[in-house]
Scaffold this active site. Structure first.
Site, PDB file in Angstrom:
ATOM      1  N   ASP A  86     -50.706  45.874-101.612  1.00 53.33           N
ATOM      2  CA  ASP A  86     -50.578  46.788-102.754  1.00 53.33           C
ATOM      3  C   ASP A  86     -51.353  46.300-103.973  1.00 53.33           C
ATOM      4  OD1 ASP A  86     -48.838  44.627-103.098  1.00 53.33           O
ATOM      5  OD2 ASP A  86     -47.023  45.825-102.985  1.00 53.33           O
TER       6      ASP A  86
ATOM      7  N   ASN B 262     -34.108  46.217-103.931  1.00 50.48           N
ATOM      8  CA  ASN B 262     -33.586  47.503-103.437  1.00 50.48           C
ATOM      9  C   ASN B 262     -34.051  47.796-102.009  1.00 50.48           C
ATOM     10  OD1 ASN B 262     -36.261  48.100-103.826  1.00 50.48           O
ATOM     11  ND2 ASN B 262     -35.957  49.597-105.464  1.00 50.48           N
TER      12      ASN B 262
ATOM     13  N   HIS C  61     -37.197  47.455-100.919  1.00 49.55           N
ATOM     14  CA  HIS C  61     -38.581  47.911-100.763  1.00 49.55           C
ATOM     15  C   HIS C  61     -39.460  46.852-100.104  1.00 49.55           C
ATOM     16  CE1 HIS C  61     -39.645  46.462-105.085  1.00 49.55           C
ATOM     17  NE2 HIS C  61     -40.419  45.762-104.289  1.00 49.55           N
TER      18      HIS C  61
ATOM     19  N   GLU D 154     -40.684  52.402-101.985  1.00 52.33           N
ATOM     20  CA  GLU D 154     -39.383  52.420-102.636  1.00 52.33           C
ATOM     21  C   GLU D 154     -38.385  53.271-101.833  1.00 52.33           C
ATOM     22  OE1 GLU D 154     -38.829  50.528-105.075  1.00 52.33           O
ATOM     23  OE2 GLU D 154     -40.129  50.825-106.805  1.00 52.33           O
TER      24      GLU D 154
END
Ligand code: GLP
Length: 241
Positions: free
Chosen positions: A67, A135, A137, A142
């Site tokens: 990313d 979370n 990810h 996400e």
């Protein structure tokens, strides 16, 4: 899934670096999927150490990163391109042309996603290194009702902006969008190496590895991959079995 829990971070880093070293020595033109964040820093340091001790050469290796923030130039010290140069690329013999990240400054984001995805498809990773967000990810995929298969632009969640604010002067400086490989791009790798540290991630580790497979915990999709190795420090693994 091969889950290994290490007493110290040092042992974990050593083990992970050894996986890369063995792969590259067996296959000098190996394709590595690489990650950023605080988790892999120690692993890259060991890889550099191995290179300095002439135990491995990166001259034939190709890399693809997961990313990159939208809008950051490679010389911005918060960009992932900068991070990779600082932590690995500038210390080893990998030619710059063999290292790849999404271009944070691309004029046409849609085109950039297509370009990056085509490269990954043409050259799937032998191993993909992954960290884990609080979370659930992976890369910047996400939690959501739907996940994208290929490289795409994401709107970062508030909790991710907050978690990543520690690297910036203030939360307002954290870019709100990022390019990320999709779950499908990640699952194309031959082997996946998920690395997680710290007791603040113990709960999400348990959920991702032993809970239901759900887009609300993107890392849970790794349960569908046939060759996943998970390296945890004692704290991150404390809620497992
Ligand atoms: C970031 C990155 C992920 C990384 C994760 C965990 O948002 N995009 O690729 O794995 O968060 O980061 P850290 O290792 O710093 O906890």
């Amino acid at each position: 899934m091969d889950i290994r829990i290490f007493e110290t971070s040092e042992e974990l880093d050593q083990y992970a670096a050894e996986i890369f070293r063995k792969l590259i020595n067996e296959k000098p033109n190996a394709v590595l999927g690489l990650a950023t964040g605080s988790t892999p820093v120690g692993i890259y340091a060991k890889m550099v150490e191995d290179y300095n001790h002439k135990k491995v050469s990166f001259s034939g290796v190709t890399t693809y990163n997961l990313d990159e923030y939208v809008g950051l130039t490679p010389d911005n010290d918060q960009s992932y391109a900068y991070y990779m140069n600082k932590n690995l690329f500038s210390h080893v013999d990998i030619p710059a042309i063999q290292t790849h990240l999404p271009d944070g400054m691309a004029e046409d984001p849609q085109e950039e996603c297509v370009r990056y995805e085509a490269m990954i498809n043409a050259c799937p990773a032998d191993i993909q290194l992954l960290g884990l967000g609080h979370n659930g990810h992976i890369a910047f995929n996400e939690p959501d009702e739907h996940l994208s298969a290929g490289t795409h632009v994401v709107q970062l969640k508030e909790e991710t902006l907050e978690a990543n604010a520690r690297f910036f002067a203030s939360i307002d400086e954290v870019p709100k969008q990022a390019y990320t490989m999709g779950i499908g791009s990640i699952l194309k790798a031959n082997t996946i190496l998920l690395v997680v540290r710290g007791s603040d991630k113990a709960h999400i580790v348990k959920e991702a590895l032993t809970g239901p497979i759900t887009t609300q915990v993107p890392a849970s999709l790794l349960q569908t991959h046939p060759r996943v190795t998970v390296l945890l420090d004692r704290e991150a693994g404390r809620m497992l079995g």
